[in-house]
Design a protein around this motif. Structure first.
Motif, short mmCIF file in Angstrom:
data_model
loop_
_atom_site.label_atom_id
_atom_site.label_comp_id
_atom_site.label_asym_id
_atom_site.label_seq_id
_atom_site.Cartn_x
_atom_site.Cartn_y
_atom_site.Cartn_z
N ALA A 34 19.63 -11.42 7.04
CA ALA A 34 20.71 -11.50 6.05
C ALA A 34 20.76 -10.25 5.19
O ALA A 34 21.84 -9.75 4.85
N ALA A 35 19.59 -9.72 4.84
CA ALA A 35 19.55 -8.49 4.05
C ALA A 35 20.18 -7.34 4.82
O ALA A 35 20.97 -6.56 4.27
N ARG A 36 19.86 -7.23 6.09
CA ARG A 36 20.47 -6.19 6.91
C ARG A 36 21.99 -6.36 6.95
O ARG A 36 22.74 -5.39 6.80
N GLU A 37 22.44 -7.59 7.13
CA GLU A 37 23.88 -7.84 7.20
C GLU A 37 24.58 -7.44 5.90
O GLU A 37 25.69 -6.92 5.91
N GLY A 38 23.89 -7.65 4.78
CA GLY A 38 24.48 -7.35 3.48
C GLY A 38 24.22 -5.95 2.98
O GLY A 38 24.60 -5.62 1.85
N GLY A 39 23.58 -5.11 3.79
CA GLY A 39 23.32 -3.74 3.37
C GLY A 39 22.23 -3.61 2.32
O GLY A 39 22.22 -2.67 1.54
N ILE A 40 21.29 -4.56 2.33
CA ILE A 40 20.20 -4.58 1.36
C ILE A 40 18.92 -4.11 2.03
O ILE A 40 18.56 -4.59 3.12
N LYS A 41 18.23 -3.20 1.40
CA LYS A 41 17.00 -2.64 1.97
C LYS A 41 15.87 -3.66 1.95
O LYS A 41 15.76 -4.47 1.03
N VAL A 42 15.01 -3.56 2.96
CA VAL A 42 13.85 -4.44 3.08
C VAL A 42 12.58 -3.61 2.91
O VAL A 42 12.46 -2.54 3.51
N PHE A 43 11.68 -4.11 2.09
CA PHE A 43 10.40 -3.43 1.86
C PHE A 43 9.26 -4.37 2.24
O PHE A 43 9.29 -5.56 1.92
N TYR A 44 8.25 -3.82 2.92
CA TYR A 44 7.03 -4.56 3.22
C TYR A 44 5.89 -4.01 2.36
O TYR A 44 5.71 -2.79 2.26
N SER A 45 5.15 -4.93 1.78
CA SER A 45 3.92 -4.56 1.07
C SER A 45 2.74 -5.16 1.83
O SER A 45 2.37 -6.31 1.62
N PRO A 46 2.16 -4.40 2.77
CA PRO A 46 1.11 -4.94 3.63
C PRO A 46 -0.28 -4.88 2.98
O PRO A 46 -0.47 -4.24 1.95
N HIS A 47 -1.20 -5.54 3.64
CA HIS A 47 -2.57 -5.65 3.11
C HIS A 47 -3.53 -5.40 4.27
O HIS A 47 -3.52 -6.14 5.26
N TYR A 48 -4.33 -4.35 4.21
CA TYR A 48 -5.37 -4.18 5.21
C TYR A 48 -6.49 -3.28 4.70
O TYR A 48 -6.34 -2.60 3.69
N TYR A 49 -7.60 -3.37 5.42
CA TYR A 49 -8.81 -2.66 5.02
C TYR A 49 -9.35 -1.83 6.18
O TYR A 49 -9.20 -2.20 7.34
N GLU A 50 -10.01 -0.74 5.82
CA GLU A 50 -10.70 0.09 6.79
C GLU A 50 -12.15 -0.39 6.93
O GLU A 50 -12.69 -1.06 6.04
N ALA A 51 -12.82 0.00 8.02
CA ALA A 51 -14.17 -0.48 8.30
C ALA A 51 -15.15 -0.14 7.18
O ALA A 51 -15.98 -0.97 6.79
N ASP A 52 -15.03 1.07 6.63
CA ASP A 52 -15.99 1.46 5.60
C ASP A 52 -15.84 0.65 4.32
O ASP A 52 -16.80 0.48 3.57
N GLU A 53 -14.64 0.10 4.09
CA GLU A 53 -14.43 -0.71 2.88
C GLU A 53 -15.17 -2.03 2.97
O GLU A 53 -15.74 -2.50 1.98
N TYR A 54 -15.21 -2.64 4.15
CA TYR A 54 -15.99 -3.86 4.31
C TYR A 54 -17.47 -3.61 4.03
O TYR A 54 -18.17 -4.49 3.53
N ASP A 55 -17.93 -2.43 4.34
CA ASP A 55 -19.36 -2.12 4.19
C ASP A 55 -19.72 -1.63 2.78
O ASP A 55 -20.86 -1.85 2.34
N SER A 56 -18.79 -0.98 2.09
CA SER A 56 -19.18 -0.28 0.87
C SER A 56 -18.70 -0.92 -0.43
O SER A 56 -19.24 -0.61 -1.49
N TRP A 57 -17.72 -1.80 -0.40
CA TRP A 57 -17.24 -2.39 -1.64
C TRP A 57 -18.32 -3.26 -2.28
O TRP A 57 -18.99 -4.03 -1.59
N GLN A 58 -18.46 -3.17 -3.58
CA GLN A 58 -19.56 -3.84 -4.28
C GLN A 58 -19.11 -4.87 -5.31
O GLN A 58 -19.92 -5.67 -5.76
N HIS A 59 -17.86 -4.86 -5.71
CA HIS A 59 -17.42 -5.73 -6.81
C HIS A 59 -16.33 -6.67 -6.31
O HIS A 59 -15.15 -6.55 -6.67
N LEU A 60 -16.72 -7.61 -5.47
CA LEU A 60 -15.78 -8.51 -4.82
C LEU A 60 -15.56 -9.76 -5.67
O LEU A 60 -16.52 -10.40 -6.11
N ASN A 61 -14.28 -10.10 -5.88
CA ASN A 61 -14.01 -11.39 -6.48
C ASN A 61 -14.02 -12.47 -5.40
O ASN A 61 -14.33 -12.19 -4.24
N THR A 62 -13.66 -13.69 -5.74
CA THR A 62 -13.80 -14.79 -4.79
C THR A 62 -12.94 -14.60 -3.55
O THR A 62 -13.41 -14.76 -2.41
N ILE A 63 -11.68 -14.23 -3.74
CA ILE A 63 -10.81 -14.07 -2.58
C ILE A 63 -11.20 -12.84 -1.77
O ILE A 63 -11.12 -12.85 -0.53
#
Length: 212
Positions: A51-80
Motif C-alpha cells: 500500500a505504501a508503494r501504491e501511495g508513493g510513500i517510502k518504506v524504511f527498515y530498521s534491522p537488528h543483527y550482531y557480528e560474531a565478535d559482539e557475542y564474545d566481547s559484550w559485557q553489559h547485557l540486560n535481560t533481553i
C-alpha cells in the motif's frame, strides 16, 4: 485525532522484518510464534508495504543483527540481550538475520544501519535517514511490540515525529507482553489503527479519520 498521511512527509517504518522474529525456523519461535501467527504479522506487513508503494510513500527498515565478535566481547547485557546472545539471535553470519522472503527490500525500501539496542534512534541512523528525506510522520509496524517497536515509538515521539502504530502488524513473546505494548501504544502514539484501517490511507484512497 488522526495522523495526516502525505507521501512527501510520511514513511512506513518496519522494525526487524527478519527470520528470527517472523518464521518458524527462528531461534525464539517458541516465544513469539503464537502471536506472530495470531496477528498474521507477515501478511499484514506485506499489505502495508504494498500500500505504501501504491501511495508513493517510502518504506524504511530498521534491522537488528550482531557480528560474531559482539557475542564474545559484550559485557553489559540486560535481560533481553542475554536471551538474544544465548540463542545467537540475529547472528549476521546465520540465516536468522535475513529479511523474510516476503519482505525483501525493493527499490522503494531504505535499509538503515542495524540497531544494536532496542531503539534505532540511539544506535543506528534512522533519525538522520528520515529527516534528510523530509519525513515528519511515521507509520510504525514490525517486531517486537513491547521491545523494538515500543522503543522506536518512544524515541520517535521524543524526536518530534508524529507516529501511527499499526497494532496488528506486530507481535510479542506472549499475549501478556503484547497487551502491555498495546496499552503503551495508546498512551504514547498519536494514533493506533489496524492494518485494514491504514491500508487505504497509505494507498491514498481514504482520508484520515475526522477529529473528535
Amino acid at each position: 485525532m488522526g495522523v495526516e498521511i502525505t507521501p512527501e512527509q510520511t514513511a512506513l517504518l518496519i522494525t526487524d522484518p527478519q527470520v528470527d522474529f517472523l518464521k518458524p525456523e527462528s531461534v525464539v519461535w517458541d516465544h513469539v510464534g503464537e502471536t506472530v501467527e495470531e496477528n498474521n504479522v507477515v501478511d499484514n506487513l506485506v499489505k502495508l508495504r504494498d500500500a505504501a508503494r501504491e501511495g508513493g510513500i517510502k518504506v524504511f527498515y530498521s534491522p537488528h543483527y550482531y557480528e560474531a565478535d559482539e557475542y564474545d566481547s559484550w559485557q553489559h547485557l540486560n535481560t533481553i540481550d542475554g536471551m538474544m546472545f544465548e540463542t545467537r539471535m540475529f547472528d549476521r553470519a546465520g540465516s536468522g538475520s535475513a529479511f523474510v522472503p516476503e519482505l525483501l527490500p525493493d527499490d522503494n525500501t531504505f535499509v538503515c544501519a542495524p540497531h544494536k539496542q532496542l531503539s534505532g534512534f540511539w544506535s543506528n541512523d534512522i533519525n538522520t535517514q528520515l529527516r534528510q528525506r523530509g519525513i515528519d510522520t511515521i507509520v510504525l509496524a514490525g517486531m517486537s511490540a513491547n521491545l523494538c517497536v515500543e522503543s522506536h515509538l518512544r524515541d520517535a515521539v521524543e524526536a518530534g515525529f508524529e507516529v501511527l502504530v499499526v497494532t496488528d502488524a506486530t507481535a510479542a513473546a506472549g499475549e501478556e507482553a503484547l497487551q502491555a505494548a498495546y496499552t503503551n501504544f495508546g498512551f504514547i502514539a498519536h494514533e493506533t489503527a489496524t492494518t485494514d484501517e491504514v491500508i487505504p490511507r497509505l494507498a491514498r484512497k481514504e482520508p484520515a479519520p475526522a477529529d473528535d
